[in-house]
Scaffold this motif. Structure first.
Motif, mmCIF file in Angstrom:
data_model
loop_
_atom_site.group_PDB
_atom_site.id
_atom_site.type_symbol
_atom_site.label_atom_id
_atom_site.label_comp_id
_atom_site.label_asym_id
_atom_site.label_seq_id
_atom_site.Cartn_x
_atom_site.Cartn_y
_atom_site.Cartn_z
ATOM 1 N N LEU A 3 -20.243 197.692 82.460
ATOM 2 C CA LEU A 3 -20.526 198.951 83.344
ATOM 3 C C LEU A 3 -21.297 198.750 84.553
ATOM 4 O O LEU A 3 -21.271 199.526 85.556
ATOM 5 N N SER A 4 -21.981 197.613 84.561
ATOM 6 C CA SER A 4 -22.799 197.268 85.663
ATOM 7 C C SER A 4 -22.079 197.046 86.979
ATOM 8 O O SER A 4 -22.256 197.231 88.168
ATOM 9 N N CYS A 5 -21.051 196.167 86.724
ATOM 10 C CA CYS A 5 -20.194 195.692 87.751
ATOM 11 C C CYS A 5 -19.012 196.617 87.543
ATOM 12 O O CYS A 5 -18.203 196.709 88.784
ATOM 13 N N LYS A 6 -18.623 197.537 87.000
ATOM 14 C CA LYS A 6 -17.531 198.294 86.941
ATOM 15 C C LYS A 6 -16.235 197.628 86.894
ATOM 16 O O LYS A 6 -15.364 197.773 87.742
ATOM 17 N N ASN A 7 -16.143 196.728 86.049
ATOM 18 C CA ASN A 7 -14.732 195.943 85.881
ATOM 19 C C ASN A 7 -14.683 195.966 84.295
ATOM 20 O O ASN A 7 -15.621 196.232 83.521
ATOM 21 N N ALA A 8 -13.352 195.377 83.965
ATOM 22 C CA ALA A 8 -13.115 195.104 82.406
ATOM 23 C C ALA A 8 -12.117 194.079 82.437
ATOM 24 O O ALA A 8 -11.083 193.983 83.213
ATOM 25 N N GLU A 9 -12.412 193.085 81.489
ATOM 26 C CA GLU A 9 -11.365 192.061 81.068
ATOM 27 C C GLU A 9 -10.659 192.378 79.836
ATOM 28 O O GLU A 9 -11.108 192.738 78.824
ATOM 29 N N LEU A 10 -9.358 192.518 80.135
ATOM 30 C CA LEU A 10 -8.272 192.443 79.195
ATOM 31 C C LEU A 10 -8.127 191.251 78.301
ATOM 32 O O LEU A 10 -7.608 190.158 78.982
ATOM 33 N N THR A 11 -8.454 191.393 77.225
ATOM 34 C CA THR A 11 -8.336 190.158 76.446
ATOM 35 C C THR A 11 -8.025 190.280 74.860
ATOM 36 O O THR A 11 -7.941 191.565 74.537
ATOM 37 N N ASP A 12 -8.069 189.290 74.151
ATOM 38 C CA ASP A 12 -7.771 189.406 72.602
ATOM 39 C C ASP A 12 -6.474 189.909 72.263
ATOM 40 O O ASP A 12 -6.487 190.737 71.279
ATOM 41 N N CYS A 13 -5.554 189.579 73.004
ATOM 42 C CA CYS A 13 -4.306 189.865 72.687
ATOM 43 C C CYS A 13 -3.678 189.176 71.696
ATOM 44 O O CYS A 13 -3.516 187.827 71.999
ATOM 45 N N ALA A 14 -3.350 189.842 70.626
ATOM 46 C CA ALA A 14 -2.628 189.234 69.477
ATOM 47 C C ALA A 14 -1.536 189.641 68.836
ATOM 48 O O ALA A 14 -1.670 191.327 68.587
ATOM 49 N N THR A 15 -0.461 189.253 68.406
ATOM 50 C CA THR A 15 0.686 189.721 67.652
ATOM 51 C C THR A 15 0.903 188.840 66.435
ATOM 52 O O THR A 15 1.058 187.718 66.763
ATOM 53 N N ARG A 16 1.092 189.701 65.243
ATOM 54 C CA ARG A 16 1.430 188.730 64.039
ATOM 55 C C ARG A 16 2.840 188.052 64.306
ATOM 56 O O ARG A 16 3.706 188.697 65.106
ATOM 57 N N SER A 17 2.928 186.824 63.853
ATOM 58 C CA SER A 17 4.317 185.939 64.240
ATOM 59 C C SER A 17 5.382 186.951 63.591
ATOM 60 O O SER A 17 6.606 186.861 64.312
ATOM 61 N N SER A 18 5.316 187.735 62.779
ATOM 62 C CA SER A 18 6.621 188.395 62.181
ATOM 63 C C SER A 18 6.917 189.433 62.929
ATOM 64 O O SER A 18 8.022 190.101 62.786
ATOM 65 N N HIS A 19 5.909 189.880 64.045
ATOM 66 C CA HIS A 19 6.314 191.026 64.855
ATOM 67 C C HIS A 19 6.750 190.812 66.283
ATOM 68 O O HIS A 19 6.496 191.547 66.962
ATOM 69 N N ARG A 20 6.686 189.533 66.695
ATOM 70 C CA ARG A 20 6.461 189.228 68.317
ATOM 71 C C ARG A 20 7.787 189.477 69.072
ATOM 72 O O ARG A 20 7.644 189.182 70.295
ATOM 73 N N LYS A 21 8.902 189.992 68.481
ATOM 74 C CA LYS A 21 9.942 190.286 69.318
ATOM 75 C C LYS A 21 9.843 191.919 69.767
ATOM 76 O O LYS A 21 10.793 192.364 70.280
ATOM 77 N N GLY A 22 8.739 192.489 69.254
ATOM 78 C CA GLY A 22 8.644 193.939 69.480
ATOM 79 C C GLY A 22 8.309 194.191 70.695
ATOM 80 O O GLY A 22 8.349 195.668 71.216
ATOM 81 N N GLY A 23 7.658 193.393 71.494
ATOM 82 C CA GLY A 23 7.039 193.884 73.027
ATOM 83 C C GLY A 23 6.039 194.807 72.923
ATOM 84 O O GLY A 23 5.798 195.508 73.784
ATOM 85 N N TYR A 24 5.214 194.518 71.916
ATOM 86 C CA TYR A 24 4.134 195.497 71.692
ATOM 87 C C TYR A 24 3.138 195.382 72.726
ATOM 88 O O TYR A 24 2.366 196.522 72.993
ATOM 89 N N MET A 25 2.828 194.386 73.358
ATOM 90 C CA MET A 25 1.703 194.060 74.193
ATOM 91 C C MET A 25 1.552 194.715 75.329
ATOM 92 O O MET A 25 0.321 195.208 75.685
ATOM 93 N N LYS A 26 2.896 195.139 75.929
ATOM 94 C CA LYS A 26 2.816 195.626 77.277
ATOM 95 C C LYS A 26 2.371 197.297 76.868
ATOM 96 O O LYS A 26 1.703 197.772 77.721
ATOM 97 N N HIS A 27 2.751 197.826 75.694
ATOM 98 C CA HIS A 27 2.160 199.300 75.405
ATOM 99 C C HIS A 27 0.950 199.311 75.119
ATOM 100 O O HIS A 27 0.173 199.945 75.717
ATOM 101 N N LEU A 28 0.331 198.310 74.526
ATOM 102 C CA LEU A 28 -1.280 197.928 74.319
ATOM 103 C C LEU A 28 -1.933 197.901 75.654
ATOM 104 O O LEU A 28 -2.752 198.716 75.777
ATOM 105 N N ILE A 29 -1.262 197.248 76.305
ATOM 106 C CA ILE A 29 -2.041 197.165 77.912
ATOM 107 C C ILE A 29 -2.180 198.317 78.421
ATOM 108 O O ILE A 29 -3.319 198.843 79.275
ATOM 109 N N ARG A 30 -1.156 199.022 78.672
ATOM 110 C CA ARG A 30 -1.050 200.363 79.222
ATOM 111 C C ARG A 30 -1.733 201.478 78.731
ATOM 112 O O ARG A 30 -2.559 202.158 79.209
#
Length: 277
Positions: free
Chosen positions: A187-214
């Motif tokens: 809040l002091s610098c008015k920025n955000a680091e997008l991080t902690d991106c993880a998908t279980r190995s059984s679901h990695r072909k689903g393309g979920y991360m782009k939806h989460l980032i959006r």
């Protein structure tokens, strides 16, 4: 082993991240006399605890650190309330300076940058996590990452992160979290680091991360945070591709920056001005 310290003394204020686990000392922000900061850093690094020092500096502060042997590894536009941050680094050992994978990471980056950008219309139901989800999130991170720069496998750490303003979003299936990501908001610098991106190995072909980032981008815009950036494993084609295709710009590479996945790794910086969406 990982603590934040805020220094306030005559002629100097600084936010210092002491990271014994990753053997680095990071200055996230400072005002005042850079010479006094340099004296503090030298005292702190007299022990063998740290192998790398990172200073996030404004342009007018960076020349001082060039003179002290720091190198420019990258930067993020608008990091400091609209002003650019330069990531200045000093390596205290030869081993920490030398990367074994630099050429391979260059090849991955070039392949990623040849991909076309994508328009993502989310078809997934994405939730914003609360403290009651800390246990499930910790379970996800424990499965996905053998090693991680911060103790996300600990539910208490996840809860504390939320209390500090970090936004976690997730996708679930049959009541179980299968993919998640977060935005660590300053809040002091008015920025955000997008991080902690993880998908279980059984679901990695689903393309979920782009939806989460959006989803995270939307949450940040609601909070008037326009500077979004991430630091992604340089060896990961998939994660670098996600950010490139979502319109993030490459901002440099941090050599031997942190312990993640299974070893000490180089990390790529990607950034985006959300006000241009």
């Amino acid at each position: 082993m990982q603590t934040y310290e805020y220094i306030k003394q005559p002629k100097l204020e600084a936010a210092i991240y002491k990271d014994g686990y990753n053997r680095r000392l990071r200055v996230d922000e400072f005002r005042g006399n850079p010479g006094l900061l340099w004296e503090y850093v030298k005292r702190e690094t007299e022990s063998s605890l740290y192998e790398k020092v990172i200073v996030k500096a404004r342009w007018n502060q960076s020349l001082f650190f060039f003179e002290k042997g720091f190198i420019l590894e990258g930067g993020v536009n608008a990091y400091f309330n609209g002003d650019k941050a330069l990531f200045m680094s000093k390596f205290l050992t030869n081993e920490r300076r030398n990367s074994s994978y630099w050429s391979k990471e260059d090849e991955i980056l070039q392949s990623v940058q040849q991909l076309d950008s994508q328009t993502v219309v989310s078809s997934e139901t994405i939730f914003v996590a609360t403290e009651e989800h800390a246990g499930q999130l910790a379970d996800l991170y424990q499965e996905v990452f053998k090693l991680y720069p911060v103790p996300l496998h600990n539910p208490d750490y996840v809860k504390e992160s939320m209390k500090s303003g970090t936004i976690f979003v997730y996708i679930e299936e049959d009541g179980r979290i299968i993919s998640a990501a977060s935005a660590e908001v300053s809040l002091s610098c008015k920025n955000a680091e997008l991080t902690d991106c993880a998908t279980r190995s059984s679901h990695r072909k689903g393309g979920y991360m782009k939806h989460l980032i959006r989803k995270l981008e939307g949450e940040l815009l609601e909070r008037d945070i326009f500077c979004a950036y991430t630091i992604a494993r340089a060896l990961s084609f998939g994660m670098n591709a996600v950010f490139h295709q979502l319109g993030y710009r490459y901002g440099g590479r941090l050599a031997n920056n942190c312990i993640i996945f299974d070893k000490m790794e180089d990390m790529n910086i990607w950034e985006k001005d959300l006000s241009e969406m």
